[in-house]
Motif scaffolding. Structure first.
Motif, PDB file in Angstrom:
ATOM      1  N   ILE A 214      41.639  23.809  37.868  1.00 19.96           N
ATOM      2  CA  ILE A 214      40.286  23.823  38.442  1.00 19.96           C
ATOM      3  C   ILE A 214      39.283  24.356  37.425  1.00 19.96           C
ATOM      4  CG2 ILE A 214      41.049  23.979  40.835  1.00 19.96           C
ATOM      5  CD1 ILE A 214      40.468  26.979  40.729  1.00 19.96           C
ATOM      6  N   GLY A 215      39.718  24.448  36.151  1.00 16.30           N
ATOM      7  CA  GLY A 215      38.810  24.789  35.085  1.00 16.30           C
ATOM      8  C   GLY A 215      38.289  26.213  35.137  1.00 16.30           C
ATOM      9  N   CYS A 216      37.292  26.457  34.304  1.00 13.44           N
ATOM     10  CA  CYS A 216      36.636  27.754  34.250  1.00 13.44           C
ATOM     11  C   CYS A 216      35.254  27.629  34.890  1.00 13.44           C
ATOM     12  CB  CYS A 216      36.513  28.209  32.791  1.00 13.44           C
ATOM     13  SG  CYS A 216      35.462  27.128  31.791  1.00 13.44           S
ATOM     14  N   PRO A 217      34.542  28.736  35.089  1.00 17.71           N
ATOM     15  CA  PRO A 217      33.210  28.636  35.703  1.00 17.71           C
ATOM     16  C   PRO A 217      32.279  27.660  34.987  1.00 17.71           C
ATOM     17  CG  PRO A 217      33.930  30.907  35.691  1.00 17.71           C
ATOM     18  CD  PRO A 217      34.961  30.142  34.917  1.00 17.71           C
ATOM     19  N   LYS A 218      32.437  27.555  33.656  1.00 20.71           N
ATOM     20  CA  LYS A 218      31.568  26.666  32.883  1.00 20.71           C
ATOM     21  C   LYS A 218      31.768  25.203  33.264  1.00 20.71           C
ATOM     22  CE  LYS A 218      30.859  25.095  28.124  1.00 20.71           C
ATOM     23  NZ  LYS A 218      31.326  25.251  26.703  1.00 20.71           N
ATOM     24  N   CYS A 219      33.000  24.717  33.195  1.00 18.74           N
ATOM     25  CA  CYS A 219      33.217  23.296  33.494  1.00 18.74           C
ATOM     26  C   CYS A 219      33.261  23.036  34.998  1.00 18.74           C
ATOM     27  CB  CYS A 219      34.470  22.770  32.813  1.00 18.74           C
ATOM     28  SG  CYS A 219      35.993  23.679  33.138  1.00 18.74           S
ATOM     29  N   ARG A 220      33.579  24.077  35.768  1.00 16.19           N
ATOM     30  CA  ARG A 220      33.597  23.888  37.217  1.00 16.19           C
ATOM     31  C   ARG A 220      32.191  23.657  37.758  1.00 16.19           C
ATOM     32  NH1 ARG A 220      37.337  27.717  38.616  1.00 16.19           N
ATOM     33  NH2 ARG A 220      35.837  29.301  39.221  1.00 16.19           N
ATOM     34  N   LYS A 221      31.195  24.191  37.077  1.00  9.58           N
ATOM     35  CA  LYS A 221      29.811  23.960  37.486  1.00  9.58           C
ATOM     36  C   LYS A 221      29.478  22.469  37.403  1.00  9.58           C
ATOM     37  CE  LYS A 221      25.354  24.917  38.232  1.00  9.58           C
ATOM     38  NZ  LYS A 221      24.757  23.590  38.055  1.00  9.58           N
TER      39      LYS A 221
ATOM     40  N   GLU B 195      38.753  15.322  34.911  1.00  7.84           N
ATOM     41  CA  GLU B 195      37.842  14.593  34.034  1.00  7.84           C
ATOM     42  C   GLU B 195      36.637  15.431  33.625  1.00  7.84           C
ATOM     43  OE1 GLU B 195      36.854  11.057  36.121  1.00  7.84           O
ATOM     44  OE2 GLU B 195      38.906  10.252  36.089  1.00  7.84           O
ATOM     45  N   TYR B 196      36.474  16.590  34.238  1.00  9.72           N
ATOM     46  CA  TYR B 196      35.323  17.437  33.967  1.00  9.72           C
ATOM     47  C   TYR B 196      35.695  18.722  33.233  1.00  9.72           C
ATOM     48  CZ  TYR B 196      32.626  14.383  37.015  1.00  9.72           C
ATOM     49  OH  TYR B 196      32.008  13.293  37.562  1.00  9.72           O
ATOM     50  N   LEU B 197      36.969  18.858  32.863  1.00 10.97           N
ATOM     51  CA  LEU B 197      37.394  20.080  32.182  1.00 10.97           C
ATOM     52  C   LEU B 197      36.770  20.187  30.798  1.00 10.97           C
ATOM     53  CD1 LEU B 197      41.229  20.228  33.003  1.00 10.97           C
ATOM     54  CD2 LEU B 197      39.335  21.312  34.240  1.00 10.97           C
TER      55      LEU B 197
ATOM     56  N   TYR C 225      40.639  31.970  41.487  1.00 13.37           N
ATOM     57  CA  TYR C 225      41.443  31.154  40.586  1.00 13.37           C
ATOM     58  C   TYR C 225      40.612  30.482  39.504  1.00 13.37           C
ATOM     59  CZ  TYR C 225      45.600  31.715  43.475  1.00 13.37           C
ATOM     60  OH  TYR C 225      46.668  32.238  44.142  1.00 13.37           O
ATOM     61  N   THR C 226      41.206  30.361  38.307  1.00 13.19           N
ATOM     62  CA  THR C 226      40.632  29.621  37.183  1.00 13.19           C
ATOM     63  C   THR C 226      41.765  28.846  36.515  1.00 13.19           C
ATOM     64  OG1 THR C 226      41.004  31.501  35.705  1.00 13.19           O
ATOM     65  CG2 THR C 226      38.827  31.332  36.715  1.00 13.19           C
TER      66      THR C 226
ATOM     67  N   ARG D 239      46.208  30.893  37.802  1.00 10.94           N
ATOM     68  CA  ARG D 239      45.583  31.809  36.835  1.00 10.94           C
ATOM     69  C   ARG D 239      44.269  32.335  37.390  1.00 10.94           C
ATOM     70  NH1 ARG D 239      45.986  33.502  31.775  1.00 10.94           N
ATOM     71  NH2 ARG D 239      48.044  32.518  31.576  1.00 10.94           N
ATOM     72  N   TYR D 240      43.979  33.611  37.080  1.00 11.15           N
ATOM     73  CA  TYR D 240      42.729  34.221  37.555  1.00 11.15           C
ATOM     74  C   TYR D 240      42.164  35.124  36.455  1.00 11.15           C
ATOM     75  CZ  TYR D 240      46.335  37.641  38.823  1.00 11.15           C
ATOM     76  OH  TYR D 240      47.425  38.479  38.801  1.00 11.15           O
ATOM     77  N   ASP D 241      41.668  34.481  35.409  1.00  9.70           N
ATOM     78  CA  ASP D 241      41.261  35.195  34.205  1.00  9.70           C
ATOM     79  C   ASP D 241      40.016  36.062  34.383  1.00  9.70           C
ATOM     80  OD1 ASP D 241      43.395  34.070  32.902  1.00  9.70           O
ATOM     81  OD2 ASP D 241      42.235  32.525  31.877  1.00  9.70           O
ATOM     82  N   ASN D 242      39.248  35.851  35.450  1.00 12.96           N
ATOM     83  CA  ASN D 242      38.002  36.594  35.617  1.00 12.96           C
ATOM     84  C   ASN D 242      38.068  37.681  36.687  1.00 12.96           C
ATOM     85  OD1 ASN D 242      36.780  34.890  33.691  1.00 12.96           O
ATOM     86  ND2 ASN D 242      36.324  33.370  35.258  1.00 12.96           N
ATOM     87  N   LEU D 243      39.197  37.790  37.386  1.00 13.74           N
ATOM     88  CA  LEU D 243      39.264  38.698  38.526  1.00 13.74           C
ATOM     89  C   LEU D 243      39.086  40.158  38.126  1.00 13.74           C
ATOM     90  CD1 LEU D 243      39.731  39.323  41.498  1.00 13.74           C
ATOM     91  CD2 LEU D 243      42.207  39.229  41.070  1.00 13.74           C
ATOM     92  N   VAL D 244      39.781  40.593  37.098  1.00 11.28           N
ATOM     93  CA  VAL D 244      39.709  42.003  36.701  1.00 11.28           C
ATOM     94  C   VAL D 244      38.268  42.380  36.349  1.00 11.28           C
ATOM     95  CG1 VAL D 244      40.479  43.717  35.010  1.00 11.28           C
ATOM     96  CG2 VAL D 244      42.111  42.062  35.931  1.00 11.28           C
TER      97      VAL D 244
END
Length: 413
Positions: free
Chosen positions: A167-174, A226-228, A263-264, A282-287
């Motif tokens: 589901i990508g990161c906040p950048k590509c998920r936007k 396709e948006y990652l 999740y990211t 994966r949840y790289d931004n939670l902490v």
């Protein structure tokens, strides 16, 4: 109020069934140890804000399912609906980031969610889980999946399906969220009320909606892969290569977004008998989101009740524990006193032994010993006390052996 019935959505774990849970708990602990995951134990309740910020205020868990109340000090607390946010909080509070990374932890917890009680979905439910902090490499994503599969295989569960997505990161998920909204906008009036509320705040959650109408609407939605961005796409490709390298078969399912907002990148589910028995990612931004430094992390939760249902559906029998080794039947007060001392000494010697406490006679006591599946019985009367010797009967063969009372432990070994 009926006080002799448990609250809706809860269940008692009865003595005749507890061995199944103990078996699974032991297997999970052993599997986690193989992967160098160490146990963490976390509180049953947390400050409500932890879940609002960590899990996400657009998730069903926070919007509809949390058991939240004010304590006597007027503070809002919540019974934990899942384990990851609490472990992340502990990671920060206890400065675990100062220890060698990655920090790999597992847990066995009860969780609480107010939702419709049904098969495999309780309001108090139990989970095994793992969390690994400090490893951004997709090898760790693959490792936690392999741990789950290793455990499920060790308990005999078959016909597992591994479904993965990114589901990508906040950048590509936007960018994907904008495309998804553009696709759904002409169908806005057809969305359920919950998804109408999600449309602007978190349209990705519409993909995970259980409404049949919403589910049909998103079937032809744009593909998130396709948006990652370049980094997320590379991570996903390397993640798949890790699974391929380990021989783990998987299916890419763009419908997996998971129900929690933290999740990211990687998300995954393991399916058996139509149940999602394990899910994570994966949840790289939670902490960072809950007040710590930026630390990559990945993990999963595995439902114990659902696992037991799937094992039963597949006819997998969990081995029962060994029965009581010896049952002593005292005849008379002097024998009861002597039996009490013998039982105490045998237990100190590490031998499972029980004795009559309900005042039954010889015949009834033997029937009870049979119900216990006792391997041996000993009838203790005045004569046995006087001679210091008693017959120990093998309940399977009927064979009886005369044994000195002070040598019973040696004989039973």
């Amino acid at each position: 109020m009926i006080i002799t019935r448990s609250p809706k959505g809860t269940a008692d774990l009865l003595p005749q069934d507890s061995y199944k849970w103990q078996y699974l708990e032991d297997k999970f602990r052993r599997t986690a140890d193989l992967y160098n995951f160490k146990e963490i134990r976390i509180p049953t309740f947390e400050h409500t804000e932890l879940f609002e910020r960590g899990v996400g205020d657009t998730s069903d868990v926070v919007e509809k399912q949390m058991y939240t109340f004010n304590d006597k000090g007027g503070r809002s607390v919540t019974l934990r609906p899942e384990g990851t946010a609490s472990v992340a909080r502990s990671f920060i509070q206890n400065s675990l980031y100062a220890l060698p990374m990655p920090m790999k932890m597992f847990y066995n917890i009860a969780c609480f969610r107010y939702e419709k009680a049904q098969k495999g979905r309780l309001r108090e439910f139990h989970q095994f889980g793992v969390e690994a902090f400090g490893a951004a490499n997709p090898t760790m994503d693959a490792e936690v999946i392999s741990l789950a599969l290793n455990f499920l295989d060790s308990v005999g569960l078959k016909d597992l399906s591994v479904n993965i997505n990114s589901i990508g990161c906040p950048k590509c998920r936007k960018a994907y969220s904008d495309a998804l909204k553009e696709y759904l906008r002409p169908h806005y009036d057809e969305l359920c009320d919950t998804c109408k509320g999600r449309f602007e705040r978190n349209p990705l959650r519409i993909i995970d909606c259980k409404s049949e109408v919403c589910h049909e609407l998103v079937e032809k939605a744009p593909n998130i892969l396709e948006y990652l961005c370049e980094d997320c796409s590379s991570h996903f490709e390397n993640f798949k290569a890790c699974l391929d390298n380990m021989g783990i078969k998987y299916t890419i399912d763009q419908g997996i977004v998971r129900g929690l907002d933290y999740y990211t990148k990687t998300v995954f589910e393991i399916i058996a008998n139509g149940f999602t028995v394990c899910g994570g990612g994966r949840y790289d931004n939670l902490v960072e989101e809950i007040g710590g430094e930026s630390v990559p992390a990945v993990g999963f939760g595995l439902g114990i009740e659902r696992l037991l249902i799937c094992l039963a559906d597949q006819g997998v029998e969990i081995p029962e524990p060994a029965p009581v080794r010896l049952y002593i039947i005292p005849l008379g007060e002097a024998a009861a006193t002597a039996a009490q001392r013998i039982v105490f000494d045998l237990r100190k010697a590490g031998i499972s032994v029980d004795t009559e406490h309900a005042g039954r006679g010889l015949r009834a006591s033997m029937k009870y010993a049979n119900k216990l599946n006792a391997q041996y019985t000993m009838v203790l009367g005045d004569n046995e006390i006087e001679t210091g010797e008693a017959n120990i009967k093998n309940m399977e063969t009927g064979e009886q052996t005369a044994v000195k009372l002070n040598a019973a432990a040696e004989f039973l070994r």
